[in-house]
Design a protein around this motif. Structure first.
Motif, mmCIF file in Angstrom:
data_model
loop_
_atom_site.group_PDB
_atom_site.id
_atom_site.type_symbol
_atom_site.label_atom_id
_atom_site.label_comp_id
_atom_site.label_asym_id
_atom_site.label_seq_id
_atom_site.Cartn_x
_atom_site.Cartn_y
_atom_site.Cartn_z
ATOM 1 N N ALA A 34 20.116 50.547 -3.103
ATOM 2 C CA ALA A 34 20.456 49.129 -3.092
ATOM 3 C C ALA A 34 21.791 48.930 -2.381
ATOM 4 C CB ALA A 34 20.525 48.575 -4.513
ATOM 5 N N GLU A 35 21.924 47.761 -1.789
ATOM 6 C CA GLU A 35 23.153 47.431 -1.055
ATOM 7 C C GLU A 35 23.402 45.936 -1.153
ATOM 8 O OE1 GLU A 35 24.154 49.000 3.128
ATOM 9 O OE2 GLU A 35 23.484 46.939 3.511
ATOM 10 N N ALA A 36 24.649 45.569 -1.413
ATOM 11 C CA ALA A 36 25.078 44.166 -1.403
ATOM 12 C C ALA A 36 26.277 44.055 -0.472
ATOM 13 C CB ALA A 36 25.449 43.704 -2.804
ATOM 14 N N THR A 37 26.174 43.217 0.561
ATOM 15 C CA THR A 37 27.266 43.091 1.531
ATOM 16 C C THR A 37 27.602 41.622 1.772
ATOM 17 O OG1 THR A 37 25.723 43.150 3.415
ATOM 18 C CG2 THR A 37 26.703 45.243 2.718
ATOM 19 N N TRP A 38 28.811 41.434 2.308
ATOM 20 C CA TRP A 38 29.325 40.108 2.622
ATOM 21 C C TRP A 38 29.846 40.123 4.044
ATOM 22 C CZ3 TRP A 38 29.135 35.498 0.179
ATOM 23 C CH2 TRP A 38 29.964 34.477 0.631
ATOM 24 N N VAL A 71 31.014 44.066 4.749
ATOM 25 C CA VAL A 71 31.548 45.005 3.763
ATOM 26 C C VAL A 71 30.793 44.807 2.459
ATOM 27 C CG1 VAL A 71 33.838 45.059 4.819
ATOM 28 C CG2 VAL A 71 33.361 43.407 3.000
ATOM 29 N N GLY A 72 30.724 45.859 1.650
ATOM 30 C CA GLY A 72 30.015 45.702 0.396
ATOM 31 C C GLY A 72 29.912 46.990 -0.388
ATOM 32 N N ALA A 73 28.900 47.061 -1.264
ATOM 33 C CA ALA A 73 28.696 48.200 -2.163
ATOM 34 C C ALA A 73 27.278 48.733 -2.009
ATOM 35 C CB ALA A 73 28.949 47.777 -3.610
ATOM 36 N N ALA A 97 31.269 52.252 -1.539
ATOM 37 C CA ALA A 97 31.518 51.115 -0.660
ATOM 38 C C ALA A 97 31.004 51.402 0.738
ATOM 39 C CB ALA A 97 33.018 50.811 -0.615
ATOM 40 N N VAL A 98 30.720 50.333 1.485
ATOM 41 C CA VAL A 98 30.230 50.467 2.850
ATOM 42 C C VAL A 98 30.896 49.424 3.741
ATOM 43 C CG1 VAL A 98 28.244 48.945 2.413
ATOM 44 C CG2 VAL A 98 28.160 50.567 4.321
ATOM 45 N N VAL A 99 31.184 49.824 4.975
ATOM 46 C CA VAL A 99 31.628 48.918 6.032
ATOM 47 C C VAL A 99 30.735 49.192 7.232
ATOM 48 C CG1 VAL A 99 33.522 48.203 7.540
ATOM 49 C CG2 VAL A 99 34.016 49.024 5.233
ATOM 50 N N ASN A 114 30.415 54.833 4.940
ATOM 51 C CA ASN A 114 30.250 54.647 3.502
ATOM 52 C C ASN A 114 30.902 55.795 2.728
ATOM 53 O OD1 ASN A 114 28.071 56.028 4.690
ATOM 54 N ND2 ASN A 114 26.724 55.648 2.973
ATOM 55 N N ALA A 115 31.571 55.437 1.656
ATOM 56 C CA ALA A 115 32.230 56.388 0.761
ATOM 57 C C ALA A 115 31.593 56.254 -0.615
ATOM 58 C CB ALA A 115 33.728 56.108 0.683
#
Length: 239
Positions: free
Chosen positions: A164-168, A176-178, A202-204, A217-218
């Motif tokens: 799953a991923e949620a970004t803005w 960016v998101g999680a 987190a992801v960018v 992503n970290a």
């Protein structure tokens, strides 16, 4: 801010690509959108897992068939064990069966993996991909995966995963998101939460040019079987 972020991404890539390494493990949270185009691209990835470094290269060809089908072929190289060489071929078909005006999209993806003979067993994987954009800037993705290994040294049962991923969106070409990755072992032996692999982080991601995109992503391990820490950087170039 954005130019500094892009410079940091490129610096991280240039500094890590020369390192010897183990193979990358965590995948991406892919989009279900079928674009009406064909493309050839090369993806380069650098990974750091609990102090071990990894380098991987992928070449892929994708072509849309009609409005809602896409077929793809992938060739993978990596330096698992310090030996950079060809590892496997994968063939994929994806059918987007939901495309709505309110931002909901869904697709079914089937991928077959053909290893070189020393990169583990073959595998067939089925994935259900979903993407929802409730607002102009917010995006949610959810994927369910089931896989069956084939051939020598195959694991018993069907492997199960969710991602799953949620970004803005913070700029036109930057999000960016999680992310969360869950690997539940197989139907033959689920085991406990600690024996499964669960990671959160987190992801960018975004585009540097029309043909060059990146993802960083970290992730931190939530269970004992997962890596304590993963840092993964990928650069994808359309040829």
């Amino acid at each position: 801010m954005i130019p500094m972020l892009r410079a940091s991404v490129l610096l991280a890539l240039s500094g890590g690509m020369s390192a010897g390494a183990v193979a990358q493990g965590t995948g991406t949270v892919a989009s279900p959108i079928v674009k009406s185009e064909s493309s050839i691209s090369s993806s380069t990835g650098v990974a750091y897992d609990d102090g071990d470094e990894g380098f991987a290269q992928r070449f892929d060809y994708r072509v849309a068939v009609g409005n809602n089908w896409r077929v793809s072929g992938f060739v993978f190289f990596n330096d698992r064990g310090g030996d950079f060489r060809y590892r496997r071929l994968a063939l994929e078909a994806m059918h987007q069966f939901v495309s709505s005006d309110d931002g909901w999209n869904s697709a079914l993806q089937i991928r077959g993996r053909l290893p070189d003979g020393s990169d583990g067993p073959g595998r067939v994987r089925v994935a259900w991909l979903n993407r929802w954009r409730p607002t102009e800037k917010a995006e949610l993705r959810l994927i369910g995966l089931a896989s069956q290994e084939l051939g020598k040294d195959q694991a018993a049962g069907i492997g199960l995963e969710t991602r799953a991923e949620a970004t803005w969106q913070i700029a036109h070409d930057t999000r960016v998101g999680a992310q969360i990755f869950n690997r539940y072992n197989t139907t033959a032996d689920f085991g406990s939460f600690e024996t499964q692999r669960h990671s959160l982080g987190a992801v960018v991601k975004g585009a540097l040019t029309d043909d060059l995109s990146y993802r960083v992503n970290a992730l931190a391990g939530l269970s004992e079987a997962a890596e304590d820490f993963e840092l993964r950087v990928r650069l994808r170039l359309k040829i």
